[in-house]
Design an enzyme around this catalytic site. Structure first.
Site, PDB file in Angstrom:
ATOM      1  N   GLU A  95      18.846  51.229  -0.385  1.00  0.00           N
ATOM      2  CA  GLU A  95      17.996  52.196   0.306  1.00  0.00           C
ATOM      3  C   GLU A  95      16.818  51.516   0.970  1.00  0.00           C
ATOM      4  OE1 GLU A  95      18.361  55.436  -3.265  1.00  0.00           O
ATOM      5  OE2 GLU A  95      16.417  54.821  -2.505  1.00  0.00           O
ATOM      6  N   CYS A 113       9.788  50.254   3.850  1.00  0.00           N
ATOM      7  CA  CYS A 113       9.830  49.991   2.421  1.00  0.00           C
ATOM      8  C   CYS A 113      11.202  49.369   2.131  1.00  0.00           C
ATOM      9  CB  CYS A 113       9.639  51.307   1.679  1.00  0.00           C
ATOM     10  SG  CYS A 113       9.744  51.131  -0.094  1.00  0.00           S
ATOM     11  N   CYS A 120      18.000  47.380 -10.940  1.00  0.00           N
ATOM     12  CA  CYS A 120      16.849  46.636 -11.448  1.00  0.00           C
ATOM     13  C   CYS A 120      16.987  46.477 -12.959  1.00  0.00           C
ATOM     14  CB  CYS A 120      15.554  47.379 -11.121  1.00  0.00           C
ATOM     15  SG  CYS A 120      14.070  46.502 -11.659  1.00  0.00           S
ATOM     16  N   CYS A 124      12.199  50.771 -15.930  1.00  0.00           N
ATOM     17  CA  CYS A 124      11.032  51.632 -16.188  1.00  0.00           C
ATOM     18  C   CYS A 124      11.500  53.070 -16.429  1.00  0.00           C
ATOM     19  CB  CYS A 124      10.071  51.589 -15.005  1.00  0.00           C
ATOM     20  SG  CYS A 124       9.441  49.927 -14.708  1.00  0.00           S
ATOM     21  N   CYS A 127      11.789  55.636 -13.399  1.00  0.00           N
ATOM     22  CA  CYS A 127      12.329  55.144 -12.119  1.00  0.00           C
ATOM     23  C   CYS A 127      13.846  55.315 -12.032  1.00  0.00           C
ATOM     24  CB  CYS A 127      11.949  53.690 -11.950  1.00  0.00           C
ATOM     25  SG  CYS A 127      12.739  52.904 -10.537  1.00  0.00           S
ATOM     26  N   CYS A 345      12.050  55.458  -4.939  1.00  0.00           N
ATOM     27  CA  CYS A 345      13.064  54.411  -4.938  1.00  0.00           C
ATOM     28  C   CYS A 345      14.240  54.729  -5.853  1.00  0.00           C
ATOM     29  CB  CYS A 345      12.437  53.060  -5.252  1.00  0.00           C
ATOM     30  SG  CYS A 345      12.089  52.717  -6.960  1.00  0.00           S
TER      31      CYS A 345
HETATM   32  N1  SAH Z   1       9.832  46.800  -8.919  1.00  0.00           N
HETATM   33  C1  SAH Z   1       8.607  46.837  -8.233  1.00  0.00           C
HETATM   34  C2  SAH Z   1       8.708  47.375  -6.838  1.00  0.00           C
HETATM   35  C3  SAH Z   1       9.627  48.534  -6.611  1.00  0.00           C
HETATM   36  S1  SAH Z   1       9.110  50.053  -7.325  1.00  0.00           S
HETATM   37  C4  SAH Z   1       7.570  47.601  -9.031  1.00  0.00           C
HETATM   38  O1  SAH Z   1       7.919  48.230 -10.017  1.00  0.00           O
HETATM   39  O2  SAH Z   1       6.403  47.516  -8.668  1.00  0.00           O
HETATM   40  C5  SAH Z   1       7.768  50.492  -6.248  1.00  0.00           C
HETATM   41  C6  SAH Z   1       6.769  51.444  -6.841  1.00  0.00           C
HETATM   42  O3  SAH Z   1       7.354  52.744  -7.027  1.00  0.00           O
HETATM   43  C7  SAH Z   1       6.257  50.994  -8.192  1.00  0.00           C
HETATM   44  O4  SAH Z   1       4.865  51.133  -8.276  1.00  0.00           O
HETATM   45  C8  SAH Z   1       6.948  51.953  -9.112  1.00  0.00           C
HETATM   46  O5  SAH Z   1       6.276  52.059 -10.315  1.00  0.00           O
HETATM   47  C9  SAH Z   1       6.980  53.218  -8.292  1.00  0.00           C
HETATM   48  N2  SAH Z   1       7.936  54.235  -8.747  1.00  0.00           N
HETATM   49  C10 SAH Z   1       9.172  54.080  -9.247  1.00  0.00           C
HETATM   50  N3  SAH Z   1       9.731  55.279  -9.546  1.00  0.00           N
HETATM   51  C11 SAH Z   1       8.813  56.208  -9.225  1.00  0.00           C
HETATM   52  C12 SAH Z   1       8.780  57.632  -9.307  1.00  0.00           C
HETATM   53  N4  SAH Z   1       9.795  58.334  -9.786  1.00  0.00           N
HETATM   54  N5  SAH Z   1       7.648  58.235  -8.885  1.00  0.00           N
HETATM   55  C13 SAH Z   1       6.604  57.542  -8.383  1.00  0.00           C
HETATM   56  N6  SAH Z   1       6.577  56.214  -8.287  1.00  0.00           N
HETATM   57  C14 SAH Z   1       7.666  55.550  -8.708  1.00  0.00           C
HETATM   58 FE1  SF4 Z   2      12.495  48.163 -11.439  1.00  0.00          FE
HETATM   59 FE2  SF4 Z   2      11.944  50.704 -10.832  1.00  0.00          FE
HETATM   60 FE3  SF4 Z   2      10.555  49.449 -12.734  1.00  0.00          FE
HETATM   61 FE4  SF4 Z   2      10.192  48.747 -10.174  1.00  0.00          FE
HETATM   62  S1  SF4 Z   2       9.713  50.746 -11.091  1.00  0.00           S
HETATM   63  S2  SF4 Z   2      10.466  47.383 -11.941  1.00  0.00           S
HETATM   64  S3  SF4 Z   2      12.274  49.056  -9.396  1.00  0.00           S
HETATM   65  S4  SF4 Z   2      12.758  49.914 -12.798  1.00  0.00           S
END
Ligand code: SAH
Ligand code: SF4
Length: 355
Positions: A95, A113, A120, A124, A127, A345
């Site tokens: 994406e 973006c 990944c 998290c 996410c 994402c």
């Molecule tokens: N892996 C990296 C970059 C990709 S995620 C990271 O974690 O920073 C990019 C941003 O989107 C990160 O700050 C992440 O915490 C946030 N993110 C992921 N899922 C999300 C969600 N459901 N709502 C809001 N922010 C989210």
């Molecule tokens: Fe990976 Fe999503 Fe965590 Fe970023 S926010 S490190 S993409 S699992």
């Protein structure tokens, strides 16, 4: 049968293309021309290389592939945000999102973006990307290819279109695909490619402390955003399992070193989740960032069905920001972009998997 491995020409910088041309028995300047066609013009097919003879193009194709993504889906949000789902050569999907695009308003800032991995490994809890684990890294050519293909698509309707800013905030953890991301950045920065300024590109990381230190040495110009989310190890462990490997003490020491070496302000991202965005949590963030050259970006969480997490109320968000402001920390609340098209994402890819 031709057993020679062919290289993706989007993966190569100018020097590498020149070397390959020499190996293929072509003049050196062909390397420079190919680079410009691929990285600047964002062409999709060999036939578009107008100043290269058919014979030379055939020779090039013996050593190189040019494989743009296949567009699987494009969604346009009411606010102009566009989300693209691309299919890679091996069938995996990625994406990327184009923000700030509104032709009628003639904005001069167009941010993409970009994804850096398929899936990944960090996992998290809020996410969508992390839910399925890591499938594979993206190559430098695939990282750059997202910007090139979006540019190509957008130029069909707006010939002057160009991407001005990049955020590595799509799928994946950029600092766990370090070499490919840094090479991708160099390719995007090249004056004969897209020419995007280093300071207009931002890497977002969940906190790979060792690589933050290395980045300060390897590329002090590119922007850095750290996904902090919580200033408390126990709750950060729950949100970002990476925190067990690099707890806050180590992460913040790496951030200090980064700012000392680069003089750059780090953006700290905080996803605000209903039930967790308390006044105490904000105070902990304020304490942690004391003395650190920082900017805090509050991101009301995008609801993902599987995670069951919701946003706090507007009042709670406001209060969180006010606590930080009162502690002298610059703070902004991220403008919501493309929420009507699942722009967080990993959401579109999951939706496709569920269809
Ligand atoms: N892996 C990296 C970059 C990709 S995620 C990271 O974690 O920073 C990019 C941003 O989107 C990160 O700050 C992440 O915490 C946030 N993110 C992921 N899922 C999300 C969600 N459901 N709502 C809001 N922010 C989210
Ligand atoms: Fe990976 Fe999503 Fe965590 Fe970023 S926010 S490190 S993409 S699992």
């Amino acid at each position: 049968m031709n057993t020679m491995m062919r290289t993706d020409c989007r993966d190569l910088n100018q020097e590498e293309l020149i070397r390959l041309c020499v190996e293929l028995g072509l003049p050196k300047f062909r390397g420079r021309q190919v680079f410009q066609w691929v990285q600047h013009k964002a062409i999709q097919d060999w036939d578009e290389m107008k100043n290269i003879s058919v014979l030379d193009r055939q020779k090039l194709q013996k050593g190189l592939t040019l494989q743009p993504f296949t567009k699987v889906k494009e969604q346009v949000s009411r606010d102009g945000t566009r989300k693209f789902l691309f299919r890679c050569y091996d069938g995996e999907t990625i994406e990327c999102v184009l923000m700030d695009y509104d032709r009628r308003k003639h904005r001069d800032r167009h941010t993409v973006c970009v994804s850096t991995q398929i899936g990944c490994a960090v996992g998290c809890s809020f996410c969508a990307t992390g839910l399925g684990g890591l499938r594979r890294n993206l190559s430098p050519g695939e990282i750059v290819g997202q910007v090139l293909d979006i540019t190509y698509i957008m130029r069909q309707e707006d010939p002057d279109f160009r991407v001005t800013n990049i955020v590595f905030m799509g799928m994946g953890e950029p600092l766990l695909n370090y070499d490919a991301v840094l090479k991708g950045i160099d390719l995007l920065n090249h004056p004969e490619g897209q020419g995007i300024g280093m300071r207009r590109m931002t890497i977002s990381t969940s906190g790979v402390a060792a690589k933050i230190r290395q980045l300060a040495r390897d590329n002090p110009q590119v922007g850095l955003a750290v996904s902090l989310h919580s200033a408390n190890n126990a709750s950060r462990n729950q949100l970002i399992p990476m925190n067990r490997r690099y707890p806050l003490e180590e992460l913040m020491a790496a951030c200090q070193e980064y700012t000392e070496m680069t003089n750059r302000r780090i953006t700290f991202e905080i996803a605000l989740i209903s039930g967790q965005a308390s006044r105490e949590a904000a105070e902990e963030v304020g304490q942690l960032l004391k003395g650190q050259l920082s900017h805090v970006n509050l991101i009301p969480v995008n609801p993902v069905v599987e995670t069951g997490m919701a946003r706090p109320t507007a009042r709670e968000i406001q209060e969180f920001a006010q606590v930080l402001e009162a502690m002298g920390i610059p703070v902004s609340v991220r403008e919501e972009k493309g929420t009507d098209i699942d722009a967080a994402c990993g959401q579109l890819r999951r939706q496709l998997e569920c269809e």
